[in-house]
Write a protein that holds these residues in place. Sequence first.
Motif, PDB file in Angstrom:
ATOM      1  N   GLN A  73       0.833  -1.201   0.000  1.00 25.47           N
ATOM      2  CA  GLN A  73       0.000   0.000   0.000  1.00 25.47           C
ATOM      3  C   GLN A  73       0.865   1.248   0.000  1.00 25.47           C
ATOM      4  N   VAL A  74       0.261   2.363  -0.392  1.00 28.82           N
ATOM      5  CA  VAL A  74       0.946   3.650  -0.301  1.00 28.82           C
ATOM      6  C   VAL A  74       0.399   4.348   0.933  1.00 28.82           C
ATOM      7  N   LEU A  75       1.293   4.655   1.850  1.00 31.22           N
ATOM      8  CA  LEU A  75       0.910   5.295   3.103  1.00 31.22           C
ATOM      9  C   LEU A  75       1.191   6.791   3.035  1.00 31.22           C
ATOM     10  N   THR A  76       0.665   7.525   3.982  1.00 30.25           N
ATOM     11  CA  THR A  76       0.940   8.955   4.069  1.00 30.25           C
ATOM     12  C   THR A  76       2.300   9.170   4.730  1.00 30.25           C
ATOM     13  N   VAL A  77       2.820  10.366   4.589  1.00 31.13           N
ATOM     14  CA  VAL A  77       4.072  10.716   5.264  1.00 31.13           C
ATOM     15  C   VAL A  77       3.903  10.525   6.767  1.00 31.13           C
ATOM     16  N   SER A  78       2.782  10.955   7.295  1.00 31.70           N
ATOM     17  CA  SER A  78       2.523  10.819   8.727  1.00 31.70           C
ATOM     18  C   SER A  78       2.540   9.353   9.168  1.00 31.70           C
ATOM     19  N   GLU A  79       1.924   8.474   8.391  1.00 29.46           N
ATOM     20  CA  GLU A  79       1.906   7.050   8.732  1.00 29.46           C
ATOM     21  C   GLU A  79       3.312   6.446   8.684  1.00 29.46           C
ATOM     22  N   LEU A  80       4.099   6.854   7.686  1.00 27.78           N
ATOM     23  CA  LEU A  80       5.475   6.354   7.593  1.00 27.78           C
ATOM     24  C   LEU A  80       6.321   6.876   8.754  1.00 27.78           C
ATOM     25  N   GLN A  81       6.115   8.137   9.119  1.00 26.45           N
ATOM     26  CA  GLN A  81       6.840   8.682  10.268  1.00 26.45           C
ATOM     27  C   GLN A  81       6.459   7.944  11.547  1.00 26.45           C
ATOM     28  N   LYS A  82       5.177   7.635  11.701  1.00 28.85           N
ATOM     29  CA  LYS A  82       4.716   6.899  12.878  1.00 28.85           C
ATOM     30  C   LYS A  82       5.361   5.517  12.938  1.00 28.85           C
ATOM     31  N   ALA A  83       5.637   4.932  11.766  1.00 32.82           N
ATOM     32  CA  ALA A  83       6.311   3.626  11.698  1.00 32.82           C
ATOM     33  C   ALA A  83       7.797   3.744  11.990  1.00 32.82           C
ATOM     34  N   GLY A  84       8.300   4.985  12.056  1.00 28.84           N
ATOM     35  CA  GLY A  84       9.704   5.207  12.380  1.00 28.84           C
ATOM     36  C   GLY A  84      10.605   5.496  11.194  1.00 28.84           C
ATOM     37  N   VAL A  85      10.033   5.599  10.018  1.00 27.04           N
ATOM     38  CA  VAL A  85      10.817   5.884   8.816  1.00 27.04           C
ATOM     39  C   VAL A  85      11.377   7.306   8.909  1.00 27.04           C
ATOM     40  N   LYS A  86      12.654   7.456   8.535  1.00 30.14           N
ATOM     41  CA  LYS A  86      13.303   8.764   8.612  1.00 30.14           C
ATOM     42  C   LYS A  86      13.538   9.397   7.239  1.00 30.14           C
ATOM     43  N   ARG A  87      13.459   8.587   6.185  1.00 29.68           N
ATOM     44  CA  ARG A  87      13.706   9.107   4.837  1.00 29.68           C
ATOM     45  C   ARG A  87      12.787   8.376   3.871  1.00 29.68           C
ATOM     46  N   ILE A  88      12.159   9.128   2.987  1.00 31.06           N
ATOM     47  CA  ILE A  88      11.238   8.554   2.000  1.00 31.06           C
ATOM     48  C   ILE A  88      11.761   8.871   0.610  1.00 31.06           C
ATOM     49  N   SER A  89      11.948   7.826  -0.189  1.00 30.48           N
ATOM     50  CA  SER A  89      12.360   7.996  -1.587  1.00 30.48           C
ATOM     51  C   SER A  89      11.139   7.796  -2.469  1.00 30.48           C
ATOM     52  N   LEU A  90      11.086   8.548  -3.558  1.00 25.65           N
ATOM     53  CA  LEU A  90       9.962   8.432  -4.474  1.00 25.65           C
ATOM     54  C   LEU A  90      10.274   7.594  -5.701  1.00 25.65           C
ATOM     55  N   GLY A  91      11.545   7.215  -5.865  1.00 27.55           N
ATOM     56  CA  GLY A  91      11.908   6.436  -7.045  1.00 27.55           C
ATOM     57  C   GLY A  91      11.507   7.193  -8.301  1.00 27.55           C
ATOM     58  N   PRO A  92      10.916   6.512  -9.272  1.00 30.37           N
ATOM     59  CA  PRO A  92      10.540   7.180 -10.524  1.00 30.37           C
ATOM     60  C   PRO A  92       9.158   7.834 -10.484  1.00 30.37           C
ATOM     61  N   ALA A  93       8.525   7.921  -9.307  1.00 31.56           N
ATOM     62  CA  ALA A  93       7.133   8.379  -9.235  1.00 31.56           C
ATOM     63  C   ALA A  93       6.923   9.783  -9.807  1.00 31.56           C
ATOM     64  N   LEU A  94       7.807  10.724  -9.515  1.00 28.33           N
ATOM     65  CA  LEU A  94       7.625  12.076 -10.060  1.00 28.33           C
ATOM     66  C   LEU A  94       7.804  12.088 -11.575  1.00 28.33           C
ATOM     67  N   TYR A  95       8.740  11.311 -12.072  1.00 26.97           N
ATOM     68  CA  TYR A  95       8.946  11.207 -13.522  1.00 26.97           C
ATOM     69  C   TYR A  95       7.707  10.622 -14.194  1.00 26.97           C
ATOM     70  N   THR A  96       7.160   9.531 -13.639  1.00 25.33           N
ATOM     71  CA  THR A  96       5.996   8.923 -14.269  1.00 25.33           C
ATOM     72  C   THR A  96       4.774   9.835 -14.176  1.00 25.33           C
ATOM     73  N   HIS A  97       4.706  10.633 -13.119  1.00 27.01           N
ATOM     74  CA  HIS A  97       3.635  11.624 -12.989  1.00 27.01           C
ATOM     75  C   HIS A  97       3.747  12.661 -14.113  1.00 27.01           C
ATOM     76  N   ALA A  98       4.945  13.151 -14.343  1.00 28.23           N
ATOM     77  CA  ALA A  98       5.172  14.130 -15.420  1.00 28.23           C
ATOM     78  C   ALA A  98       4.896  13.499 -16.786  1.00 28.23           C
ATOM     79  N   MET A  99       5.278  12.236 -16.964  1.00 32.15           N
ATOM     80  CA  MET A  99       5.039  11.567 -18.242  1.00 32.15           C
ATOM     81  C   MET A  99       3.542  11.375 -18.491  1.00 32.15           C
ATOM     82  N   ALA A 100       2.760  11.167 -17.440  1.00 29.98           N
ATOM     83  CA  ALA A 100       1.308  11.049 -17.600  1.00 29.98           C
ATOM     84  C   ALA A 100       0.735  12.364 -18.110  1.00 29.98           C
ATOM     85  N   ALA A 101       1.235  13.495 -17.584  1.00 25.33           N
ATOM     86  CA  ALA A 101       0.773  14.805 -18.062  1.00 25.33           C
ATOM     87  C   ALA A 101       1.178  15.015 -19.524  1.00 25.33           C
TER      88      ALA A 101
END
Length: 149
Positions: free
Chosen positions: A88-116
């Motif tokens: 699943q894709v969680l929110t930043v808040s949910e990931l922070q609650k899980a203890g995650v300190k860094r979130i990578s987006l991988g190619p997500a921003l690129y694929t978002h731009a390619m969809a546009a």
Amino acid sequence: MRDFDDAVGRVRSAVVAAKRRIVVTARTDNFIQGRPDLDDTIRRLTAFAEVGADVLYAPFPPDLESLVAIVTAVAPTPVNVLISPADQVLTVSELQKAGVKRISLGPALYTHAMAALEQAAAALKAGDIASATTGISFDRVGELLARKP
């Protein structure tokens, strides 16, 4: 996948070479290489932390419980996650609650731009120039390019 001792040795060498001038992110690809062994993943990440890795990373943990287990096992070394656990894709808040300190987006921003871009191309093909040419203004592009770090 590298053998355990080889993987740890490579991370140790990277830490020595970095001389604390760059951040060393140590990664194990168990989950994306078809090895869903949480214990081995934690064993590797713990060893990487012990030899001085600054950040730990195991792309695509299968679920939130596995992610929490990883974060807990390697604390206080920060853990990076690629967007969210695989289920699943969680929110930043949910990931922070899980203890995650860094979130990578991988190619997500690129694929978002390619969809546009794909939508704009379809609009052009249909003869709709107005829809194909909407977006941020040239003034805004100039503002973004003029920003100083």
